[in-house]
Scaffold this motif. Structure first.
Motif, PDB file in Angstrom:
ATOM      1  N   PRO A  28      -7.697  -1.106  -7.333  1.00 45.55           N
ATOM      2  CA  PRO A  28      -6.965  -0.236  -6.394  1.00 45.55           C
ATOM      3  C   PRO A  28      -5.493  -0.618  -6.230  1.00 45.55           C
ATOM      4  CG  PRO A  28      -9.107  -0.834  -5.497  1.00 45.55           C
ATOM      5  CD  PRO A  28      -8.933  -1.648  -6.742  1.00 45.55           C
ATOM      6  N   ILE A  29      -5.171  -1.905  -6.343  1.00 43.99           N
ATOM      7  CA  ILE A  29      -3.784  -2.350  -6.157  1.00 43.99           C
ATOM      8  C   ILE A  29      -2.865  -1.723  -7.199  1.00 43.99           C
ATOM      9  CG2 ILE A  29      -3.999  -4.439  -7.603  1.00 43.99           C
ATOM     10  CD1 ILE A  29      -2.146  -4.555  -4.305  1.00 43.99           C
ATOM     11  N   LEU A  30      -3.413  -1.330  -8.361  1.00 41.27           N
ATOM     12  CA  LEU A  30      -2.592  -0.771  -9.435  1.00 41.27           C
ATOM     13  C   LEU A  30      -2.205   0.690  -9.182  1.00 41.27           C
ATOM     14  CD1 LEU A  30      -4.259  -2.367 -12.594  1.00 41.27           C
ATOM     15  CD2 LEU A  30      -2.221  -3.103 -11.368  1.00 41.27           C
ATOM     16  N   ASP A  31      -2.708   1.279  -8.092  1.00 42.47           N
ATOM     17  CA  ASP A  31      -2.238   2.611  -7.684  1.00 42.47           C
ATOM     18  C   ASP A  31      -0.935   2.509  -6.892  1.00 42.47           C
ATOM     19  OD1 ASP A  31      -4.458   3.832  -8.812  1.00 42.47           O
ATOM     20  OD2 ASP A  31      -5.652   3.655  -6.988  1.00 42.47           O
ATOM     21  N   ASN A  32      -0.397   1.312  -6.806  1.00 41.80           N
ATOM     22  CA  ASN A  32       0.805   1.049  -6.007  1.00 41.80           C
ATOM     23  C   ASN A  32       1.977   0.613  -6.879  1.00 41.80           C
ATOM     24  OD1 ASN A  32      -0.195   0.696  -2.867  1.00 41.80           O
ATOM     25  ND2 ASN A  32      -1.790   0.164  -4.313  1.00 41.80           N
ATOM     26  N   PHE A  33       3.180   0.795  -6.321  1.00 44.44           N
ATOM     27  CA  PHE A  33       4.363   0.151  -6.873  1.00 44.44           C
ATOM     28  C   PHE A  33       4.519  -1.189  -6.167  1.00 44.44           C
ATOM     29  CE2 PHE A  33       5.836   4.695  -7.288  1.00 44.44           C
ATOM     30  CZ  PHE A  33       5.855   4.722  -8.677  1.00 44.44           C
ATOM     31  N   LEU A  34       4.951  -2.191  -6.901  1.00 41.24           N
ATOM     32  CA  LEU A  34       5.240  -3.485  -6.294  1.00 41.24           C
ATOM     33  C   LEU A  34       6.729  -3.541  -5.956  1.00 41.24           C
ATOM     34  CD1 LEU A  34       3.988  -6.273  -5.580  1.00 41.24           C
ATOM     35  CD2 LEU A  34       4.855  -7.081  -7.793  1.00 41.24           C
ATOM     36  N   PHE A  35       7.047  -3.781  -4.669  1.00 42.25           N
ATOM     37  CA  PHE A  35       8.431  -3.948  -4.216  1.00 42.25           C
ATOM     38  C   PHE A  35       8.656  -5.432  -3.964  1.00 42.25           C
ATOM     39  CE2 PHE A  35       8.181   0.472  -3.880  1.00 42.25           C
ATOM     40  CZ  PHE A  35       9.341   1.053  -3.359  1.00 42.25           C
TER      41      PHE A  35
END
Length: 375
Positions: free
Chosen positions: A28-35
């Motif tokens: 699920p974390i890969l549905d995000n952009f990392l800032f």
């Protein structure tokens, strides 16, 4: 953690890396952009485990530092609706609550702990190689070959672009077993000999970002991963493992029949005539006789047929060969020369298409397997 960023700047950088994100991700974390905010610089990352893309923005106004994962879909959809304006990000690093404050409103989302985002792989120093390649050279190499890659689950090595490095040249090769492209640059040389297979997805991502860049690309790779470092982007990908087939063995060397023909006229004729071909086979026939090429197609089931004659340079025995029209059109689309050379040996062996004039320091060859003509 706080920072101010231009809405259009943020959107353009996020859109460029958003193509990495997969709809079928198991994490699920890969549905995000990392800032990642540090020293007034905002580093943005997207990943699907196989491919990771990184870009950065220099901020004039920021406070604190930290790392947080923010939902990609909500961010992109919201940013697309904003006119150009400064956005104030106010992030609570204890509960990952994020307020995006504009002149007229506030948008609140909840992020995730950025520490859970997968880390970049590291290259094996003992097995790694590196080189610098001009941006436009890499761009042309990918553009010339990407269309010829396969979608073959049984032979994954065919689903990428083979990049060969030597003291003489840099060569890009792609094939789906029906067509093959070999693009060679004599002005890109290395002191060492090496090769790697660049998968289709990262090749497509590079194709999209390279036109925005200038200067050189730093390419680093070992037996598992490759890093492409551009002035504004970094792409990391897992390479295709395995040995690429011996492509030179399938290129016919002795081709007595040579046709020189206007590329755009040939392409337009093919487009008209192929409409009348059988929808299952897409077979078009090419018949060469004295300085004339006849392109023909028919679909017996619907009682339709067409042929068109084109002037060309051809002196030799009369000959007829069949090709799949879509593949032939793809090849003609990707040859930039105004005239092309079609080299043939016999109707059962591959045809070779070459530009009549190669650019300086480049060699281009495209090969197409024939189809059986039912007489």
């Amino acid at each position: 953690m706080k920072f101010v960023v231009s809405s259009t700047d943020l959107l353009s950088h996020l859109q460029a890396i958003s193509r990495v994100i997969s709809n079928k991700s198991t994490l699920p974390i890969l549905d995000n952009f990392l800032f990642d905010l540090k020293d007034g610089k905002l580093v943005l990352t997207a990943s699907d485990l196989e491919v990771t893309m990184v870009t950065s923005l220099d901020l004039e106004n920021s406070e604190g530092e930290g790392i947080i994962a923010l939902p990609s879909r909500i961010l992109l959809e919201t940013l697309k609706k904003f006119p150009e304006q400064p956005l104030n990000f106010d992030i609570n690093m204890e509960n990952f609550a994020v307020d995006i404050v504009t002149e007229k409103g506030k948008f609140s989302v909840v992020g995730q702990n950025g520490e859970d985002f997968p880390e970049l792989p590291e290259l094996d120093a003992d097995k790694s190689s590196n080189l610098q390649v001009p941006v436009d050279l890499l761009q042309v190499g990918i553009n010339k070959t990407l269309f010829a890659t396969a979608d073959d689950e049984l032979r994954p090595v065919m689903n990428g672009i083979l990049v060969e490095l030597s003291q003489e040249s840099m060569t890009f090769v792609a094939s789906d077993s029906h067509k093959l492209v070999r693009y060679r640059r004599l002005d890109a040389k290395t002191e060492f000999e090496a090769s790697f297979i660049l998968p289709k997805k990262p090749a497509g991502l590079l194709k999209n970002v390279l036109p925005k860049e200038s200067g050189d690309v730093v390419v680093e790779f070992d037996d598992k991963n490759a890093f492409f470092t551009l002035p504004n982007y970094k792409l990391v990908c897992r390479l295709v493992e395995g040995n690429y087939p011996s492509y030179n063995a399938v290129i016919p060397q002795d081709n007595p029949y040579k046709v020189i023909i206007d590329r755009s006229e040939f392409h337009n004729t093919l487009g008209r005539v192929s409409i009348f071909s059988n929808q299952a086979s897409n077979l078009v026939k090419l018949k060469m006789s004295n300085n004339e090429l006849t392109v023909s197609a028919q679909d017996i089931d619907f009682s339709i047929s067409a042929y068109e004659r084109i002037s060309c340079q051809y002196e030799g025995d009369e000959m007829e060969i069949g090709f799949k029209s879509g593949f032939l059109a793809d090849i003609l689309d990707n040859l930039n020369s105004s005239d092309v050379i079609l080299e043939l040996s016999d109707p059962s062996r591959a045809g070779i298409l070459l530009p009549f004039e190669n650019g300086e320091n480049e060699e281009e060859l495209m090969l197409l397997m024939p189809m059986m003509i039912n007489v």
